[in-house]
Design a protein around this motif. Structure first.
Motif, PDB file in Angstrom:
ATOM      1  N   GLY A 188      -5.510  -0.881   4.660  1.00 22.55           N
ATOM      2  CA  GLY A 188      -5.965  -0.665   3.297  1.00 22.55           C
ATOM      3  C   GLY A 188      -6.506  -1.862   2.550  1.00 22.55           C
ATOM      4  N   ILE A 204     -17.198  -2.282  -7.803  1.00 20.36           N
ATOM      5  CA  ILE A 204     -16.623  -1.087  -7.176  1.00 20.36           C
ATOM      6  C   ILE A 204     -15.602  -0.445  -8.098  1.00 20.36           C
ATOM      7  N   MET A 205     -14.721  -1.247  -8.669  1.00 15.61           N
ATOM      8  CA  MET A 205     -13.682  -0.717  -9.558  1.00 15.61           C
ATOM      9  C   MET A 205     -14.302  -0.073 -10.800  1.00 15.61           C
ATOM     10  N   MET A 264     -15.871  -6.497  -5.948  1.00 14.64           N
ATOM     11  CA  MET A 264     -14.717  -5.650  -6.238  1.00 14.64           C
ATOM     12  C   MET A 264     -14.762  -5.128  -7.671  1.00 14.64           C
ATOM     13  N   LYS A 265     -15.176  -5.967  -8.593  1.00 15.14           N
ATOM     14  CA  LYS A 265     -15.278  -5.547  -9.991  1.00 15.14           C
ATOM     15  C   LYS A 265     -16.290  -4.410 -10.128  1.00 15.14           C
ATOM     16  N   SER A 322      -6.177  -2.332  -5.013  1.00 18.20           N
ATOM     17  CA  SER A 322      -7.174  -3.055  -4.213  1.00 18.20           C
ATOM     18  C   SER A 322      -6.599  -4.410  -3.832  1.00 18.20           C
ATOM     19  N   LYS A 327       0.820  -1.215   0.000  1.00 18.74           N
ATOM     20  CA  LYS A 327       0.000   0.000   0.000  1.00 18.74           C
ATOM     21  C   LYS A 327       0.855   1.267   0.000  1.00 18.74           C
ATOM     22  N   ILE A 332      -7.009  -8.048  -1.599  1.00 16.86           N
ATOM     23  CA  ILE A 332      -7.798  -9.026  -0.852  1.00 16.86           C
ATOM     24  C   ILE A 332      -6.815  -9.813   0.005  1.00 16.86           C
ATOM     25  N   CYS A 341      -9.161  -4.313   1.099  1.00 14.02           N
ATOM     26  CA  CYS A 341     -10.565  -4.056   0.789  1.00 14.02           C
ATOM     27  C   CYS A 341     -11.439  -5.275   1.091  1.00 14.02           C
ATOM     28  N   GLU A 342     -10.822  -6.444   1.233  1.00 13.95           N
ATOM     29  CA  GLU A 342     -11.549  -7.660   1.606  1.00 13.95           C
ATOM     30  C   GLU A 342     -10.635  -8.546   2.434  1.00 13.95           C
TER      31      GLU A 342
END
Length: 75
Positions: A36, A60-61, A57-58, A16, A9, A18, A38-39
């Motif tokens: 940081g 969101i992105m 995630m897709k 992103s 990060k 995971i 996201c999952e």
């Protein structure tokens, strides 16, 4: 795990990530999110749940890419 997340990060803040782990620890999960992630996904992996995470995630992105200005092309 968490140190790797922190280093990634620092170098790529917009990435992103995971976190996939076999450790079920709410404190570690909270730290991962603070750093940081996201999952946070537990092992053994449930493929259906992993597909759901990737689908979220897709979405969101995709939404984020529509709200951010286009990057100038490198010519």
């Amino acid at each position: 795990g968490l140190m790797t997340l922190k280093k990634i990060k620092e170098r790529q803040p917009g990435l992103s990530i995971i976190v996939v782990t076999a450790v079920e620890d709410r404190q570690l999960m909270a730290q991962a999110f603070e750093l940081g992630a996201c999952e946070y996904v537990m092992k053994p992996l449930n493929l259906s749940a992993l597909r759901d995470v990737l689908s979220r995630m897709k979405k969101i992105m995709t939404a984020l890419s529509k709200t951010q200005p286009a990057k100038p092309s490198r010519n």
